[in-house]
Design an enzyme around this catalytic site. Sequence first.
Site, mmCIF file in Angstrom:
data_model
loop_
_atom_site.group_PDB
_atom_site.id
_atom_site.type_symbol
_atom_site.label_atom_id
_atom_site.label_comp_id
_atom_site.label_asym_id
_atom_site.label_seq_id
_atom_site.Cartn_x
_atom_site.Cartn_y
_atom_site.Cartn_z
ATOM 1 C CG HIS A 1 -2.072 1.153 1.263
ATOM 2 N ND1 HIS A 1 -2.047 2.284 1.510
ATOM 3 C CD2 HIS A 1 -3.380 0.632 0.672
ATOM 4 C CE1 HIS A 1 -3.102 2.840 1.170
ATOM 5 N NE2 HIS A 1 -4.098 1.844 0.635
ATOM 6 C CG ASP B 1 -8.704 -4.610 -2.417
ATOM 7 O OD1 ASP B 1 -9.866 -4.402 -2.092
ATOM 8 O OD2 ASP B 1 -8.028 -3.299 -2.919
HETATM 9 N N1 CMC Z 1 4.176 -7.452 -4.984
HETATM 10 C C1 CMC Z 1 5.284 -7.232 -5.015
HETATM 11 N N2 CMC Z 1 6.194 -6.099 -4.736
HETATM 12 C C2 CMC Z 1 5.616 -5.094 -4.445
HETATM 13 C C3 CMC Z 1 4.206 -5.084 -4.572
HETATM 14 C C4 CMC Z 1 3.525 -6.286 -4.490
HETATM 15 N N3 CMC Z 1 2.060 -6.115 -4.305
HETATM 16 N N4 CMC Z 1 4.013 -3.503 -4.064
HETATM 17 C C5 CMC Z 1 5.000 -3.214 -4.179
HETATM 18 N N5 CMC Z 1 6.214 -4.041 -4.252
HETATM 19 C C6 CMC Z 1 7.713 -3.505 -4.389
HETATM 20 C C7 CMC Z 1 8.082 -2.866 -5.688
HETATM 21 O O1 CMC Z 1 8.265 -3.573 -6.578
HETATM 22 C C8 CMC Z 1 8.994 -2.064 -5.103
HETATM 23 O O2 CMC Z 1 9.912 -2.770 -4.966
HETATM 24 P P1 CMC Z 1 11.623 -1.983 -5.069
HETATM 25 O O3 CMC Z 1 11.945 -0.968 -4.083
HETATM 26 O O4 CMC Z 1 12.693 -3.184 -5.134
HETATM 27 O O5 CMC Z 1 11.484 -1.531 -6.688
HETATM 28 C C9 CMC Z 1 8.632 -1.586 -3.627
HETATM 29 O O6 CMC Z 1 7.759 -2.620 -3.178
HETATM 30 C C10 CMC Z 1 7.999 -0.222 -3.499
HETATM 31 O O7 CMC Z 1 6.798 -0.384 -4.733
HETATM 32 P P2 CMC Z 1 6.161 1.002 -5.197
HETATM 33 O O8 CMC Z 1 5.449 0.636 -6.487
HETATM 34 O O9 CMC Z 1 7.136 2.112 -5.227
HETATM 35 O O10 CMC Z 1 4.948 1.268 -4.106
HETATM 36 P P3 CMC Z 1 3.876 2.147 -4.218
HETATM 37 O O11 CMC Z 1 3.598 2.920 -2.942
HETATM 38 O O12 CMC Z 1 3.767 3.120 -5.403
HETATM 39 O O13 CMC Z 1 2.633 0.981 -4.499
HETATM 40 C C11 CMC Z 1 0.753 -0.084 -4.502
HETATM 41 C C12 CMC Z 1 1.475 1.042 -3.847
HETATM 42 C C13 CMC Z 1 -0.536 -0.323 -3.720
HETATM 43 C C14 CMC Z 1 0.332 0.235 -6.008
HETATM 44 C C15 CMC Z 1 1.539 -1.391 -4.544
HETATM 45 O O14 CMC Z 1 1.816 -1.792 -3.412
HETATM 46 C C16 CMC Z 1 0.832 -2.481 -5.730
HETATM 47 O O15 CMC Z 1 0.881 -2.619 -6.675
HETATM 48 N N6 CMC Z 1 -0.228 -3.492 -4.839
HETATM 49 C C17 CMC Z 1 -0.713 -4.533 -5.523
HETATM 50 C C18 CMC Z 1 -2.088 -3.790 -6.105
HETATM 51 C C19 CMC Z 1 -2.849 -3.859 -4.674
HETATM 52 O O16 CMC Z 1 -3.230 -4.537 -3.886
HETATM 53 N N7 CMC Z 1 -3.673 -2.526 -4.702
HETATM 54 C C20 CMC Z 1 -4.642 -2.284 -3.221
HETATM 55 C C21 CMC Z 1 -4.248 -1.149 -2.702
HETATM 56 S S1 CMC Z 1 -5.389 -1.211 -1.247
HETATM 57 C C22 CMC Z 1 -7.046 -0.848 -1.924
HETATM 58 C C23 CMC Z 1 -7.108 0.726 -2.353
HETATM 59 O O17 CMC Z 1 -6.800 1.508 -1.578
HETATM 60 O O18 CMC Z 1 -7.466 0.950 -3.679
#
Ligand code: CMC
Length: 426
Positions: free
Chosen positions: A303, A361
């Site tokens: 998240h 989720d």
């Molecule tokens: N699985 C594997 N690795 C992940 C994931 C994941 N779900 N989420 C983040 N990472 C890793 C990412 O690869 C990165 O690694 P590194 O630093 O080595 O490059 C690190 O964690 C940081 O990732 P980020 O993309 O910079 O993090 P963010 O804060 O931009 O992303 C997110 C937040 C929710 C988009 C992401 O965690 C994600 O895509 N999760 C899966 C989708 C999901 O479950 N979304 C629902 C969110 S809760 C409901 C809502 O509020 O809508």
Amino acid sequence: MGETAKVTIGDQTVELPILKGTAGPDVVDIRKLYAASDAFTYDPGFTSTASCESKITFIDGDAGTLLHRGYPISQLAEQSSFLEVCHLLLHGELPTADEFAKFEHTITYHTMLHEQFDRFFQGFRRDAHPMAIMVGAVGALSAFYHDSTNVDDPSQRMISAHRLIAKMPTIAARAFKYSQGQPFVHPRNDLSYAENFLRMCFSVPAEDWKPNPVLTRAMDRIFILHADHEQNASTSTVRLAGSSGANPFACIAAGIACLWGPAHGGANEEALNMLKEIGSVDRIPEYVQGVKDRRYRLMGFGHRVYKNYDPRATVMQKTCHEVLDEVGHGDDPLLKVAMELERIALSDEYFIERKLYPNVDFYSGITLRALGFPPEMFTVLFAVARTVGWIAQWKEMIEDPAYKIGRPRQLYTGAPPRDYVPVEKR
Ligand code: CMC
């Protein structure tokens, strides 16, 4: 001026006020920065930017805390009801018994849709994704309620809020019925918000839906858990759309469009698909390796704000077990995969290092499936629940004296000025 921050750009130092909230990090007020220094700030994804002042929801991502108007989400989910939470988000306080009776009556008596509205649904293909129907149908409400689209009139704003909260379940249930090829079911005023919604989804002319307190409570709780979440992508979309003075129905349609994406509300659908794809516990290590090799993400994990267990996920996990036991799916193989995946991920260095915990989720997909919803309805249910948050945030923005049209700037890296070249000389 109280506490300030100093920014030095070249030989110029600008002093900026530091704002203090009730909770959360201090905020450097950069509004005067451009005028004083001719410089912008750069923050794609808004990871360090507070886009507004708000009194509605507070999240402490490191502690895993979520408060609505100061009340912890776990207490609201255990002890309150969705409509009570709607009152809290919209009006700022939990209602007295009289206030609640009046509010519930108002919402109940706005649940019907104009008869002509139903013709919109027939225009969609049968296989249309219900979120596509939601984006179109909710925007179309603007064409039916001209008497509540003047955003400068507080009473019209409130009527729109009530209409949206009341009509969303009716529209969502119709989107579902349409995809199933079943006749629409009209709302009934003697049922609660969640009961009404489940009945509109699952009653058929040959057999009325039978109320079940465990399933109704689970539906209500899922609505509570998704009701608001501070300045997330769809809420910020609603605020930005509303900042131009657009009517609330159009703004909520914009929010629904944003919610649809797999990184936001679409994640519950993706999380269930992922569990199905893994299929059995013995395939988890191979799947986790694929995540580490960055071939895919673990859906329902991670998240932007929570760098701890999402407090909504704790409640969702409990609700998931209750629903599965009630419908006799206590040994659902997908639940086994989910629990084992969670166990492995929470003890694996890759996930620990990145502070990746299950979010709301992760368990909501399995729960909604057990309630009888197909995956393409999951994000629709999220939209029904989030409508109150969107509309409360939209109202707060319009009522904020500091409100102005949202207009971000940019770091331009395109071509420098150049002269037009006639086609024969290119
Ligand atoms: N699985 C594997 N690795 C992940 C994931 C994941 N779900 N989420 C983040 N990472 C890793 C990412 O690869 C990165 O690694 P590194 O630093 O080595 O490059 C690190 O964690 C940081 O990732 P980020 O993309 O910079 O993090 P963010 O804060 O931009 O992303 C997110 C937040 C929710 C988009 C992401 O965690 C994600 O895509 N999760 C899966 C989708 C999901 O479950 N979304 C629902 C969110 S809760 C409901 C809502 O509020 O809508």
